[in-house]
Design a protein around this motif. Sequence first.
Motif, short mmCIF file in Angstrom:
data_model
loop_
_atom_site.label_atom_id
_atom_site.label_comp_id
_atom_site.label_asym_id
_atom_site.label_seq_id
_atom_site.Cartn_x
_atom_site.Cartn_y
_atom_site.Cartn_z
N VAL A 78 0.80 -1.41 -0.14
CA VAL A 78 -0.02 0.22 -0.12
C VAL A 78 1.06 1.10 0.15
O VAL A 78 1.75 0.98 0.44
N ARG A 79 0.50 2.14 -0.87
CA ARG A 79 1.27 3.45 -0.51
C ARG A 79 -0.21 4.19 0.12
O ARG A 79 -0.67 4.31 -0.10
N GLN A 80 0.09 4.67 1.09
CA GLN A 80 -0.52 5.62 1.98
C GLN A 80 0.35 7.62 2.80
O GLN A 80 0.94 7.70 2.41
N SER A 81 -0.70 8.33 2.79
CA SER A 81 -0.47 9.18 2.68
C SER A 81 -1.83 9.46 3.97
O SER A 81 -2.26 9.23 4.42
N CYS A 82 -0.26 9.60 5.17
CA CYS A 82 -0.99 10.11 6.42
C CYS A 82 -0.87 11.19 7.09
O CYS A 82 0.18 12.04 7.12
N CYS A 83 -1.54 11.57 8.38
CA CYS A 83 -1.34 13.16 9.33
C CYS A 83 -1.76 12.55 10.35
O CYS A 83 -3.05 12.40 10.91
N VAL A 84 -1.38 12.60 11.81
CA VAL A 84 -1.44 12.76 12.50
C VAL A 84 -2.19 14.44 13.18
O VAL A 84 -0.94 15.17 13.02
N TRP A 85 -2.74 14.07 14.43
CA TRP A 85 -3.42 15.29 14.73
C TRP A 85 -2.26 15.79 15.47
O TRP A 85 -1.05 16.56 16.06
N PRO A 86 -2.41 17.52 15.51
CA PRO A 86 -1.72 18.80 16.10
C PRO A 86 -1.17 18.78 17.34
O PRO A 86 -1.62 17.88 18.21
N ASP A 87 0.23 18.54 17.72
CA ASP A 87 0.77 19.04 18.89
C ASP A 87 1.06 17.51 19.35
O ASP A 87 0.45 16.92 20.75
N ALA A 88 1.28 16.49 18.14
CA ALA A 88 1.48 15.20 19.09
C ALA A 88 2.95 14.61 17.86
O ALA A 88 3.58 15.29 17.04
N PHE A 89 2.66 13.43 18.18
CA PHE A 89 4.06 12.40 18.44
C PHE A 89 3.56 11.38 17.75
O PHE A 89 2.84 11.26 18.49
N TRP A 90 3.96 10.58 16.63
CA TRP A 90 3.37 9.37 16.19
C TRP A 90 4.83 8.50 15.61
O TRP A 90 6.07 9.16 15.17
N PHE A 91 5.03 7.66 17.02
CA PHE A 91 6.03 6.62 16.50
C PHE A 91 5.42 5.25 15.66
O PHE A 91 4.95 5.02 16.12
N GLY A 92 6.45 4.66 14.69
CA GLY A 92 5.77 3.83 14.15
C GLY A 92 7.08 2.35 14.13
O GLY A 92 8.38 2.49 13.32
N LEU A 93 6.44 1.76 14.54
CA LEU A 93 7.74 0.62 14.67
C LEU A 93 6.91 -1.42 13.95
O LEU A 93 6.00 -1.35 14.40
N PRO A 94 7.64 -0.98 12.81
CA PRO A 94 7.05 -2.27 11.96
C PRO A 94 7.69 -3.20 12.21
O PRO A 94 8.79 -3.39 12.42
N GLU A 95 7.17 -4.28 11.41
CA GLU A 95 8.14 -5.35 12.08
C GLU A 95 9.01 -5.72 10.56
O GLU A 95 10.07 -6.15 10.35
N GLN A 96 8.77 -5.15 9.77
CA GLN A 96 9.41 -5.35 7.96
C GLN A 96 10.32 -4.20 7.83
O GLN A 96 10.03 -2.88 6.73
N SER A 97 10.51 -3.54 8.62
CA SER A 97 10.79 -2.07 8.72
C SER A 97 12.52 -1.73 7.19
O SER A 97 12.51 -1.20 6.83
N ASP A 98 12.32 -2.65 6.88
CA ASP A 98 14.12 -2.96 6.25
C ASP A 98 13.27 -2.44 5.10
O ASP A 98 13.93 -2.32 3.56
N GLN A 99 12.15 -3.03 4.57
CA GLN A 99 11.34 -2.69 3.26
C GLN A 99 9.72 -1.79 3.48
O GLN A 99 9.31 -1.31 2.60
N THR A 100 10.09 -1.30 4.77
CA THR A 100 8.71 0.39 4.59
C THR A 100 9.72 1.40 4.04
O THR A 100 10.70 1.76 3.70
N ARG A 101 8.70 2.28 3.12
CA ARG A 101 9.79 3.56 3.01
C ARG A 101 9.09 4.50 3.44
O ARG A 101 7.85 4.52 3.55
N ILE A 102 9.53 5.94 4.06
CA ILE A 102 8.99 6.72 4.81
C ILE A 102 9.30 7.77 3.55
O ILE A 102 10.82 8.50 4.01
N ASN A 103 8.29 9.19 3.32
CA ASN A 103 8.61 9.53 2.28
C ASN A 103 9.49 9.37 1.34
O ASN A 103 10.67 10.60 1.02
N GLY A 104 9.51 8.36 1.36
CA GLY A 104 10.52 8.20 -0.10
C GLY A 104 12.00 7.31 0.27
O GLY A 104 12.71 6.66 -0.55
N ARG A 105 12.21 7.32 1.88
CA ARG A 105 13.68 6.45 2.15
C ARG A 105 13.16 5.23 3.08
O ARG A 105 12.43 5.40 3.33
#
Length: 330
Positions: A78-105
Amino acid sequence: MALASSCLTDHIVRDAPFACNAHQIRTVEAFDADEHAHNLTDWEQSYDQITPGHFHGTLAELQLPQMQVFLECTSQAVRQSCCVWPDAFWFGLPEQSDQTRINGRLAGEHAVMVRPGDCEFELVTPSDYTIYGIVIRREALLQAAELSGSRIDWAQLTSAEVMHVDNSSRTALLQTLAGLLQSDVGCTDSDLRQQVLLNALLALLDTSAVDSAVSSSFQRRQRIVAKARDLVLAQHDQAITVPQLCEQLFVSRRTLQYCFEDVLGMSPMQYLRLIRLNGARRHLRQASSKSLTVQDVAADWGFWHFSQFSSDYRKLFGRSPSESLRQRSH
């Protein structure tokens, strides 16, 4: 730590961004990628399915006083466009982090992804994907860090996309998350559960190294891909071609190919097809007019050969366009 729980509880009553039901785990499943995107509470999201086949997504979500915790599983890439509510931090812990792209990286092995609230970001995730997520109000994290004596570079954290962390701290946080989301049995004290999770998160942040370096050449490739997406969506009824895209972006075909492969892991041609098919599917499922036909939607997304559109659509989503139209939202 009792003082930390008390302070966090006092802050909740005024500012909690969602209706908190800390004693229940909310579980939901979906059979459409974009429908699944809208199941996560208080996020602004849009998903495009990439790999062919029936989609199945599951979400387990727990609301704590100042935090949202979830486990998300998706069967297709899936290609995901995401946005969390203001004044917060999101932390993502994927099982397949070596295959995950965030903003292209590519996030890299054993990485933790992070983004601030009110800031759109893009994920490209593989098939059979599992990710644990934490969203925490900025004030609660600041307060907890101060009380525990944690040293966090907040400027770096705000600008970061990927953190490289101590693997034992990452494993401990994953175990804590799994325990919280496994069932409703056990401790139901929301403040205590939140404090346990905060302790594990702060231990991870204490051992993290922010990877914020993005080369100027990669930033240029990101901009080219983003502009290409905007052009395709703005002219979606015209079936824009790769040569036309190159002309409008003032780049060579080779440069465009390299940009897409580096940022999204796919060719421009594949991306053009996917974005239009996903747009057509979204249109079919959200159609409000009973007189709207599949042919109308196909034409609106630049598909003039109806039999080819139906074939491509079925290959990607595992069902026909007419089935999607019958399942439209009301």
